[in-house]
Motif scaffolding. Structure first.
Motif, short mmCIF file in Angstrom:
data_model
loop_
_atom_site.label_atom_id
_atom_site.label_comp_id
_atom_site.label_asym_id
_atom_site.label_seq_id
_atom_site.Cartn_x
_atom_site.Cartn_y
_atom_site.Cartn_z
N LEU A 250 43.01 41.56 57.73
CA LEU A 250 43.05 42.61 56.50
C LEU A 250 43.50 42.07 55.49
CD1 LEU A 250 44.39 45.52 58.89
CD2 LEU A 250 42.00 45.31 57.71
N CYS A 251 44.38 41.07 55.35
CA CYS A 251 45.02 40.50 54.02
C CYS A 251 43.77 39.75 53.44
CB CYS A 251 46.23 39.71 54.24
SG CYS A 251 47.73 40.72 54.58
N PHE A 252 43.03 38.97 54.10
CA PHE A 252 42.02 38.28 53.62
C PHE A 252 41.00 39.30 53.01
CE2 PHE A 252 38.14 36.04 54.19
CZ PHE A 252 37.90 34.90 53.50
N ALA A 253 40.62 40.12 53.85
CA ALA A 253 39.63 41.05 53.29
C ALA A 253 39.95 41.70 52.03
CB ALA A 253 39.02 41.97 54.48
N ALA A 254 41.32 42.31 52.24
CA ALA A 254 41.70 43.00 50.70
C ALA A 254 41.80 41.93 49.68
CB ALA A 254 43.10 43.36 51.05
N SER A 255 42.27 40.54 49.97
CA SER A 255 42.06 39.71 48.84
C SER A 255 40.67 39.56 48.24
CB SER A 255 42.84 38.51 49.30
OG SER A 255 41.83 37.92 50.25
N LEU A 256 39.59 39.28 49.08
CA LEU A 256 38.27 39.41 48.46
C LEU A 256 37.91 40.40 47.63
CD1 LEU A 256 36.44 37.77 51.60
CD2 LEU A 256 37.28 36.61 49.46
N ILE A 257 38.53 41.77 48.21
CA ILE A 257 38.01 42.99 47.43
C ILE A 257 38.72 42.97 46.00
CG2 ILE A 257 38.09 45.37 47.37
CD1 ILE A 257 37.82 45.19 50.44
N VAL A 258 39.98 42.88 45.97
CA VAL A 258 40.87 42.85 44.79
C VAL A 258 40.83 41.72 43.77
CG1 VAL A 258 43.39 42.84 44.32
CG2 VAL A 258 42.71 44.19 46.08
N ARG A 259 40.29 40.40 44.08
CA ARG A 259 40.04 39.31 43.41
C ARG A 259 39.16 39.78 42.15
NH1 ARG A 259 35.99 34.95 45.45
NH2 ARG A 259 35.04 36.93 45.45
N ASP A 260 38.01 40.31 42.24
CA ASP A 260 37.46 40.70 41.03
C ASP A 260 37.93 41.82 40.38
OD1 ASP A 260 35.32 38.91 41.80
OD2 ASP A 260 34.27 40.54 42.62
N GLU A 261 38.77 42.42 40.76
CA GLU A 261 39.49 43.72 39.89
C GLU A 261 40.57 42.94 39.26
OE1 GLU A 261 38.95 46.95 39.64
OE2 GLU A 261 37.35 46.81 40.70
N VAL A 262 41.27 42.09 39.76
CA VAL A 262 42.31 41.51 39.11
C VAL A 262 41.83 40.57 38.03
CG1 VAL A 262 44.22 39.64 39.25
CG2 VAL A 262 43.91 41.49 40.84
N ALA A 263 40.71 39.74 38.10
CA ALA A 263 40.13 39.06 37.26
C ALA A 263 39.69 39.83 36.14
CB ALA A 263 38.83 38.14 37.75
N LEU A 264 39.05 40.89 36.54
CA LEU A 264 38.63 41.81 35.20
C LEU A 264 39.82 42.33 34.57
CD1 LEU A 264 35.81 43.91 36.91
CD2 LEU A 264 35.45 42.82 35.00
N ASP A 265 40.90 42.59 35.02
CA ASP A 265 42.15 43.23 34.36
C ASP A 265 42.68 41.81 33.22
OD1 ASP A 265 42.26 45.78 35.46
OD2 ASP A 265 43.46 45.10 36.94
N LEU A 266 42.49 40.85 33.73
CA LEU A 266 43.03 39.72 33.08
C LEU A 266 42.27 39.38 31.93
CD1 LEU A 266 44.60 37.81 35.88
CD2 LEU A 266 45.81 39.28 34.30
N HIS A 267 40.88 39.07 32.11
CA HIS A 267 39.85 38.36 31.48
C HIS A 267 38.68 39.05 31.16
CE1 HIS A 267 42.62 34.76 32.27
NE2 HIS A 267 42.31 35.05 33.54
N HIS A 268 38.71 40.35 30.56
CA HIS A 268 37.39 40.99 30.48
C HIS A 268 37.03 41.30 29.07
CE1 HIS A 268 40.62 44.09 29.62
NE2 HIS A 268 39.66 44.59 28.97
N ARG A 269 35.90 41.48 28.84
CA ARG A 269 35.24 41.96 27.51
C ARG A 269 34.42 43.25 27.69
NH1 ARG A 269 32.36 36.27 25.60
NH2 ARG A 269 34.05 35.04 25.38
#
Length: 168
Positions: free
Chosen positions: A54-73
């Protein structure tokens, strides 16, 4: 002549009979105790493996959200298709970045009116991967995680707090 009942003579321990004890010192002939111990080991192993999955699946889902929060245009995009690609509640949008046209799939709003074809909206996207985008200001996964947190966490934390207060 009436004879009294004689008790059985106790068997010597496994060790004295020359046999090795079972795991955790439980004799293999004990039956139920061994089964309980094996069952406990199985459930602990299952819980740990399921938790890691479950932690691995959640990390795959959250990865893009966190990247968008940090480095978005932010760019202005046009909706080309609704209910596109990734299931219901999604929309395919087209936007331009530095003169090149990019296509992405975004979530429609959870509440309120949905998106229609040819609607204009602002999207946040990753400059390194423009296909990863979301509606500007939308944090749909974070709101979902907050709802799950308010439903799941209290039943787990409250008994621990009660047990801790009893010890004092």
């Amino acid at each position: 002549m009436i004879r009294g009942r004689r008790g059985k003579k106790a068997k010597p321990s496994r060790k004295r009979r020359g046999r090795a004890p079972g795991p955790s010192g439980v004799p293999l002939t004990a039956g139920p105790a061994w089964r309980v111990t094996a069952g406990l080991y199985w459930w602990v192993t299952f819980t740990v493996v399921a938790g890691l999955a479950l932690c691995f699946a959640a990390s795959l889902i959250v990865r893009d959200e966190v990247a968008l929060d940090l480095h978005h245009r932010v760019a202005l995009a046009r909706v080309t298709d609704t209910h596109a690609g990734k299931g219901p509640g999604t929309a395919r949008v087209v936007f331009t970045e530095d003169g090149s046209v990019h296509e992405a799939v975004v979530q429609q709003p959870l509440l309120g009116s949905g998106l229609e074809v040819d609607d204009q909206l602002r999207v946040e996207y990753l400059p390194s991967r423009p296909a990863v985008a979301r509606r500007a200001g939308a944090h749909d996964f974070l709101s979902f995680a907050a709802v799950i947190g308010t439903v799941v966490v209290p039943p787990l934390v409250v008994p621990l707090l009660r047990r801790r207060s009893r010890r004092r």
